[in-house]
Scaffold this active site. Structure first.
Site, PDB file in Angstrom:
ATOM      1  N   ASP A 195       1.114  -1.210   0.079  1.00  0.00           N
ATOM      2  CA  ASP A 195       0.438  -0.176  -0.113  1.00  0.00           C
ATOM      3  C   ASP A 195       0.711   1.327   0.027  1.00  0.00           C
ATOM      4  O   ASP A 195       0.466   2.178  -0.496  1.00  0.00           O
ATOM      5  CB  ASP A 195      -1.048   0.086   1.291  1.00  0.00           C
ATOM      6  CG  ASP A 195       0.144  -0.193   2.409  1.00  0.00           C
ATOM      7  OD1 ASP A 195       0.871  -0.073   3.025  1.00  0.00           O
ATOM      8  OD2 ASP A 195      -0.818  -0.952   3.550  1.00  0.00           O
ATOM      9  N   ASP A 226       3.322   0.879  13.476  1.00  0.00           N
ATOM     10  CA  ASP A 226       2.800  -0.354  13.250  1.00  0.00           C
ATOM     11  C   ASP A 226       3.556  -1.201  14.876  1.00  0.00           C
ATOM     12  O   ASP A 226       2.691  -1.953  15.253  1.00  0.00           O
ATOM     13  CB  ASP A 226       2.154  -0.577  12.545  1.00  0.00           C
ATOM     14  CG  ASP A 226       2.031   0.029  11.234  1.00  0.00           C
ATOM     15  OD1 ASP A 226       0.584   1.033  11.866  1.00  0.00           O
ATOM     16  OD2 ASP A 226       1.488  -0.284  10.253  1.00  0.00           O
TER      17      ASP A 226
END
Length: 739
Positions: A73, A452
């Site tokens: 992404d 993350d």
């Protein structure tokens, strides 16, 4: 959870509409060549972590054994070489002005021409982002030709885990189809050199919808998923063309909540059946219902073949809500198909496999054995590896029925026997890097704070950290990381976590303990943190993800108790003086004012005023080993320096733009540390080094190594002259060394 990782930028793409290149961008080619000619030769590599990002698509080439491609992404595209078990990055050459092209919306291969590869690039479709582009290659991504589009793509937006929106027409290799989110269906008849809207496509695009969710060939027929219908009469969500000209809604297609958004499709060439996965939302989040259907293309008969119906109840009483995501057929075995669940948080996502056309299914999770020794962070702080989440990319090797791979929000897993699974991720790095520290002594040359996956201790640069993510507590994304300059064994960190938002280490970051206490605001707005040179004082700033700023807090007992510092500019990043433990600094980006404290952070007063303001990404850095030697990177406003603790600043004349700056070991004979920055001295933004306190600079990256947006963090190694660590927004930690 992964959210868009890039703030709005004023600099948008300005390259030529069509540029034939040899793995290099078209922008400023003459200036780049001139600067590269005088630059020292550097070798660039990833500091290995392994994956860490959302693998949104995997595609085996149907005609070449061992050849596959992956898209992400925000981290580019990669080519798999089965002989070396390694991924090769394909678009690291895209530079600063092309930051929005590091997200790959779709990829396509040509079954008739194995060396041809196509990429549709564009990370965001918002007004502040540049238009998308299509790259085409005749040598499997070694070199590229580029066409800029007049529309935007959204590789890091909702629906990014849907199928490939780019397709080579099965009847004509010169014809390509490209599905967009907001501009309908595009077609090229010259291998992607030029594009035009398909006027006969029956669905109507909108500025807020999903548009085309996938394109797939079933024999000579092309099918297109449409994310803005619901399958009912007049609002179809699946269309097809048999002649490349006339499109129609597919008769009898599924409808209702469980079949609202067609996400992916795969065609079994032996049984002539098309399998389609559905969700009630585009995903990867927000889905609670879904289904799997197959279409027998010869007769037009639809059959639901969902392995499990969403909406049940798990053993602990939780609602078992989810959608279906990935789907792939087995070229070696008729009627063999795999599908994945997605957004199944209660019972956990899985991959189902059927060998009888979907009549019966086996969950591959039930017998799965994982070996994550190559990427230990997948133990998630000591827990056992998860089967995965955000499973929307699934592929079956067309030459090996038992070789299945699937992407997750953090890695790519593969199996060769349907039971034993391991990350198949070597060479693919997709981390968004937030903080970097290179300690002056100790085992590790690098500590990192990441999006993350929290904080990592890199005892080696060539292998994933053996301790994985820093535990006690485990963070999702790190927001702060700091080391005591005179006591490097003491390190503190901050971030988003469920069991505490701050921690300290007395062994240089190898092991951690949570702060005994924390301000109430820390849970909802953890921000940057600093420690005084002797480790005796902590300053913690608080910023919510929506930008709301709160008062900073101070601790003198290793985080057991905290008190508010009302005079500290809200939301600013605290900076400790590396030589005097009583001094702290902060730059108020709202007003362009430098604040300083001479009482160990108890109070702050204004010093220099009237400096550039208005951008929260302006960065203040203190030079190591010196008191009051401050450097201020203010993007296109340039670089400023103060040698009097921020009382006054002078503008550095040697560069016109500076985005982030750090220090490393001084060159032989030099009396000042090497300075590294992402900035601009001439016409382009690049990575530079100065050995003479910013009087002159040399570029140390090259046109093949640019990685899009790289303005977050950079630092040199205090023990190895010339080595520089660079944080990217999706291509992990890059480090360069002179050769």
């Amino acid at each position: 959870m992964r959210t868009p990782r890039l703030s709005r930028r004023a600099v948008l793409a300005g390259s030529a509409a069509v540029a034939a290149v040899a793995g290099l961008p078209a922008l400023g080619s003459q200036a780049q060549a001139a600067e590269a000619a005088v630059a020292p030769s550097y070798r660039w590599r990833n500091a290995v972590i392994g994956g860490t990002g959302f693998v949104t698509g995997v595609l085996f080439h149907p005609a070449v054994r061992g050849l596959a491609y992956a898209r992400t992404d925000i981290g580019g595209a990669f080519r798999w070489d089965d002989a070396t078990a390694q991924w090769t990055p394909l678009i690291d050459h895209l530079g600063w002005d092309d930051w929005n092209l590091l997200g790959v919306e779709a990829l396509a291969v040509d079954p008739a021409h194995p060396d041809r590869l196509y990429l549709a690039l564009g990370t965001y479709a918002q007004s502040w982002a540049s238009n998308g582009a299509v790259l085409r290659s005749d040598d499997r991504g070694a070199t590229w030709t580029r066409t800029d589009l007049s529309v935007k793509l959204g590789a890091n937006e909702d629906g990014r885990g849907a199928g490939e929106r780019l397709l080579v027409d099965p009847r004509d290799s010169d014809t390509l189809w490209l599905g967009t989110r907001h501009d309908g269906l595009l077609k090229s008849t010259d291998r992607g050199a030029t594009w035009a809207a398909v006027s006969g496509f029956p669905a109507t695009a909108s500025s807020s919808g999903q548009g085309v969710t996938f394109l797939v060939a079933a024999g000579r027929t092309v099918y297109a998923g449409w994310g803005d219908g619901d399958g009912t009469s007049g609002t179809a969500n699946l269309y097809r063309t048999a002649d490349g000209t006339t499109w129609e809604a597919v008769p009898g297609q599924p409808s209702g909540t469980s079949a609202k958004v067609p996400l992916r499709a795969a065609y079994d060439t032996q049984t002539r059946e098309l399998y389609v996965t559905y969700g009630n939302a585009p995903g990867p989040n927000g889905q609670s219902d879904g289904s799997v259907h197959k279409l027998r293309t010869a007769t037009g008969k639809w059959t639901e073949v969902s392995p499990v119906k969403p909406g049940g109840t798990t053993a602990d009483g939780s609602a078992d809500t989810f959608a279906y995501g990935g789907v792939a057929t087995d070229a070696c075995r008729a009627g063999t198909v795999v599908v994945s669940t997605n957004n199944r948080w209660a019972d956990g996502d899985t991959v189902f496999r059927s060998t009888d056309g979907g009549r019966t299914w086996t969950s591959l999770k039930d017998a799965a054995v994982f070996d994550v020794s190559e990427t230990p962070f997948l133990n998630w702080g000591g827990d056992k590896p998860k089967f995965g989440w955000w499973i929307q990319a699934v592929a079956v090797d067309p030459y090996d029925s038992k070789h299945i791979v699937y992407g997750t929000g953090a890695t790519l897993y593969g199996t060769r026997d349907l039971k034993n699974w391991a990350p198949q991720i070597r060479g693919l790095e997709e981390t968004a890097v937030r903080q970097l520290i290179s300690p002056p002594a100790g085992e590790a040359h690098l500590l990192s704070g990441l999006g993350d996956i929290g904080v990592m201790y890199h005892e080696r640069l060539t292998a994933s950290p053996s301790r994985g993510m820093a535990a006690n507590p485990v963070f999702g994304s790190a927001t702060g990381l700091a080391q005591a300059a005179a006591k490097p064994s003491y390190v503190v960190r901050a971030g988003w976590g469920d069991n505490g938002n701050g921690a300290y280490s007395h062994d240089g970051g190898q092991t951690w303990a949570p702060f005994a206490g924390q301000p109430d605001i820390a849970k909802s707005a953890p921000g940057p943190i600093a420690t005084s040179a002797d480790g005796g004082t902590l300053l913690w700033s608080f910023v919510h993800w929506d930008g709301t700023k709160y008062a900073a807090h101070r601790s003198t007992d290793n985080g057991a108790t905290w008190s508010e510092v009302s005079s500290f500019p809200k939301g600013a990043t605290p900076v400790a003086d590396p030589a005097d433990p009583t001094l702290f600094y902060a730059y108020d980006t709202d007003t362009g004012t430098l604040y300083a404290s001479t009482d160990s952070g108890l109070s702050f007063t204004k010093r220099a005023e009237g400096l550039p303001s208005g951008d929260s990404q302006f960065k203040l850095v203190a030079a190591p080993g010196r008191s009051g030697d401050l450097w201020l990177s203010v993007k296109w406003n340039g670089l400023y320096r103060s040698t009097d603790g921020g009382a006054s600043f002078g503008k550095v004349a040697s560069c016109w733009a500076s985005y982030t700056l750090g220090f490393g070991k001084a060159a032989d004979g030099a009396d000042y540390p090497a300075i590294y920055q992402v900035g601009a001295t001439e016409t382009i933004t690049a990575v530079y080094r100065s050995d003479d306190a910013a009087k002159t600079w040399v570029r140390v990256n090259d046109d093949a190594h640019q990685w899009g947006w790289i303005g977050e963090v950079i630092t040199g190694d205090p023990r190895v002259y010339g080595r520089v660590y660079l944080g990217t927004n999706g291509r992990g930690i890059q480090y360069g060394e002179p050769v």
